[in-house]
Design a protein around this motif. Structure first.
Motif, short mmCIF file in Angstrom:
data_model
loop_
_atom_site.label_atom_id
_atom_site.label_comp_id
_atom_site.label_asym_id
_atom_site.label_seq_id
_atom_site.Cartn_x
_atom_site.Cartn_y
_atom_site.Cartn_z
N HIS A 1 -20.23 -22.06 8.42
CA HIS A 1 -19.80 -21.04 7.76
C HIS A 1 -18.70 -20.11 8.27
O HIS A 1 -18.42 -19.04 7.70
CB HIS A 1 -21.02 -20.22 7.19
CG HIS A 1 -21.62 -20.84 6.28
ND1 HIS A 1 -22.75 -22.19 6.62
CD2 HIS A 1 -22.08 -20.75 4.75
CE1 HIS A 1 -23.14 -22.48 5.35
NE2 HIS A 1 -22.72 -21.63 4.53
N GLY A 2 -18.20 -20.41 9.44
CA GLY A 2 -17.51 -19.58 10.24
C GLY A 2 -17.89 -18.37 10.55
O GLY A 2 -16.87 -17.14 10.85
N ALA A 3 -19.15 -18.18 11.13
CA ALA A 3 -19.74 -16.85 11.34
C ALA A 3 -19.96 -16.95 12.90
O ALA A 3 -20.26 -17.93 13.40
CB ALA A 3 -21.24 -16.64 10.61
N LEU A 4 -19.86 -15.73 13.49
CA LEU A 4 -20.15 -15.66 14.70
C LEU A 4 -21.53 -15.57 15.03
O LEU A 4 -22.31 -15.08 14.45
CB LEU A 4 -19.56 -14.40 15.62
CG LEU A 4 -18.09 -14.07 15.55
CD1 LEU A 4 -17.75 -12.80 16.23
CD2 LEU A 4 -17.28 -15.11 16.11
N LEU A 5 -22.23 -16.47 16.20
CA LEU A 5 -23.52 -16.44 16.63
C LEU A 5 -23.62 -15.42 17.92
O LEU A 5 -22.94 -15.72 18.93
CB LEU A 5 -23.89 -17.87 16.72
CG LEU A 5 -25.45 -17.84 17.45
CD1 LEU A 5 -26.34 -17.40 16.31
CD2 LEU A 5 -25.71 -19.32 17.84
N ILE A 6 -24.28 -14.33 17.78
CA ILE A 6 -24.55 -13.43 18.84
C ILE A 6 -26.10 -13.43 19.07
O ILE A 6 -26.78 -13.41 18.47
CB ILE A 6 -23.90 -11.82 18.22
CG1 ILE A 6 -22.84 -11.99 17.87
CG2 ILE A 6 -24.47 -10.91 19.39
CD1 ILE A 6 -22.35 -10.72 17.23
N LEU B 1 -29.80 -17.70 4.52
CA LEU B 1 -28.52 -17.56 4.93
C LEU B 1 -27.76 -17.60 3.85
O LEU B 1 -26.65 -17.01 3.53
CB LEU B 1 -28.09 -18.42 6.09
CG LEU B 1 -28.98 -17.80 7.54
CD1 LEU B 1 -28.66 -18.54 8.48
CD2 LEU B 1 -28.42 -16.25 8.06
N ASP B 2 -27.85 -18.85 3.06
CA ASP B 2 -27.05 -19.03 1.91
C ASP B 2 -27.14 -18.07 0.90
O ASP B 2 -26.02 -17.66 0.16
CB ASP B 2 -27.48 -20.66 1.33
CG ASP B 2 -27.00 -21.83 2.04
OD1 ASP B 2 -26.18 -21.47 2.89
OD2 ASP B 2 -27.71 -22.80 1.84
N GLY B 3 -28.23 -17.48 0.69
CA GLY B 3 -28.49 -16.30 -0.23
C GLY B 3 -27.60 -15.34 0.24
O GLY B 3 -26.80 -14.47 -0.80
N ALA B 4 -27.56 -14.75 1.65
CA ALA B 4 -26.78 -13.60 1.91
C ALA B 4 -25.18 -14.10 1.81
O ALA B 4 -24.45 -13.28 1.53
CB ALA B 4 -26.93 -13.45 3.44
N ALA B 5 -24.94 -15.28 2.11
CA ALA B 5 -23.47 -15.56 2.21
C ALA B 5 -23.03 -15.81 0.62
O ALA B 5 -21.74 -15.60 0.62
CB ALA B 5 -23.23 -17.00 2.67
N ALA B 6 -23.74 -15.94 -0.43
CA ALA B 6 -23.56 -15.89 -1.73
C ALA B 6 -23.00 -14.54 -2.32
O ALA B 6 -21.99 -14.28 -3.13
CB ALA B 6 -24.54 -16.27 -2.66
N ARG B 7 -23.58 -13.36 -1.71
CA ARG B 7 -23.23 -12.15 -1.97
C ARG B 7 -21.75 -11.81 -1.33
O ARG B 7 -21.30 -10.93 -2.07
CB ARG B 7 -24.45 -11.07 -1.54
CG ARG B 7 -25.62 -11.35 -2.17
CD ARG B 7 -26.42 -10.20 -1.91
NE ARG B 7 -27.03 -10.04 -0.49
CZ ARG B 7 -28.03 -10.94 -0.29
NH1 ARG B 7 -28.87 -11.73 -1.14
NH2 ARG B 7 -28.66 -10.92 1.02
N ALA B 8 -21.54 -12.11 -0.14
CA ALA B 8 -20.32 -11.67 0.65
C ALA B 8 -20.43 -12.66 1.73
O ALA B 8 -21.31 -12.89 2.44
CB ALA B 8 -20.45 -10.35 0.93
N PRO B 9 -19.08 -12.90 2.47
CA PRO B 9 -19.07 -13.78 3.48
C PRO B 9 -19.91 -13.31 4.92
O PRO B 9 -19.84 -11.83 5.23
CB PRO B 9 -17.38 -13.69 3.89
CG PRO B 9 -16.86 -13.43 2.53
CD PRO B 9 -17.85 -12.36 1.82
N VAL B 10 -20.64 -14.03 5.74
CA VAL B 10 -21.25 -13.50 6.48
C VAL B 10 -20.19 -13.52 7.79
O VAL B 10 -19.79 -14.63 8.13
CB VAL B 10 -22.49 -14.49 6.89
CG1 VAL B 10 -23.24 -14.13 8.19
CG2 VAL B 10 -23.41 -14.39 5.70
N ALA B 11 -20.11 -12.33 8.52
CA ALA B 11 -19.20 -12.17 9.66
C ALA B 11 -20.01 -12.69 10.82
O ALA B 11 -19.41 -13.51 11.73
CB ALA B 11 -18.71 -10.77 9.93
N ALA B 12 -21.37 -12.32 10.99
CA ALA B 12 -21.82 -12.65 12.28
C ALA B 12 -23.48 -12.55 11.94
O ALA B 12 -23.93 -12.18 11.15
CB ALA B 12 -21.61 -11.70 13.41
#
Length: 249
Positions: free
Chosen positions: A62-67, A21-32
């Protein structure tokens, strides 16, 4: 993202998840983050409570929604009404469908925290949202089946029985161990095509099961939550004979 790997212990699983998840968040903010607590079409893979708690903690941090996608595994399929209850997490959005109508009629619901409800009338659209008879049967199902803990207790007991039976079949025929929760179970096969052969043999004998997994290598077993003892015994017997005639050769 990689799903929970049962080969990892809880600490390893949490670390591997955070790294991905950190790798994904490094490219762009994770919305959900959208997650199934038990993958259905993916081969009936249950995520462990510790992994789900690690996921929930990461999204909060990280301020992302959990769905949570509870289309197949919600409404009591895994025991409690929501599949994520044993993990003690509280998602921001929950998707419900399938048996929510209580009578097999088309219906779906999206539950969300009030602060995220910005929908205007008619915006929540999709393949099936429900019609009046489904609303009536859904309300009645909630009133009758969820007024106490009877259905959950019965599902848990039935699921344990099915799990024991599938474990016995796996040991008898040299198959990988089954996996599942409640009345959602998967029985993997090593040889390609075997699960489909078992499905066909079971169907000819009057039992409807299906396959799942990337290569249809898992037999997916989802008995009705209201299944009786005699029906359960008959179905497991047919499954035993179907495996014996195919995988047991």
């Amino acid at each position: 993202m990689p799903y929970d790997d049962p080969a990892d212990d809880d600490e390893q699983a949490a670390a591997r998840l955070a790294l991905s998840l950190d790798g994904a968040a490094a490219r762009a903010p994770v919305a959900a983050v959208v997650v199934k607590t038990v993958q259905g079409e993916g081969g009936v893979n249950p995520a462990r409570p510790a992994w789900l708690r690690a996921l929930a903690a990461w999204t909060r941090g990280h301020g992302a929604l959990l769905i949570v996608d509870d289309l197949q595994t919600g409404c009591g399929r895994t025991g409690p009404f929501f599949s994520f209850e044993p993990a003690g997490i509280v998602p921001d959005i929950i998707c419900l469908s399938k048996s929510i109508s209580g009578y097999g009629t088309p219906m779906a619901l999206t539950l969300m925290r009030p602060e995220y409800d910005v929908w205007r009338p008619g915006e929540h659209n999709g393949t099936f949202r429900g019609y009046n008879p489904a609303f009536v049967t859904a309300a009645r199902a909630l009133e009758v089946l969820w007024s106490d803990g009877t259905l959950q207790a019965r599902t848990t007991a039935s699921g344990e029985k099915v799990g024991r039976a599938l474990t016995g079949l796996a040991q008898r025929y040299g198959l990988p161990a089954p996996r599942g929760r409640g009345l959602a179970w998967g029985l993997p096969f090593d040889r390609p095509g075997t699960a489909r052969e078992v499905c066909r043999a079971a169907y000819r004998a009057g039992l409807l099961v299906e396959t799942a997994g990337p290569q249809d290598e898992v037999l997916k077993i989802l008995p009705p939550l209201t299944i009786g003892y005699e029906q359960s015994e008959k179905g497991l017997g047919i499954l035993d004979e179907a495996i014996a005639s195919t995988a047991g050769r």
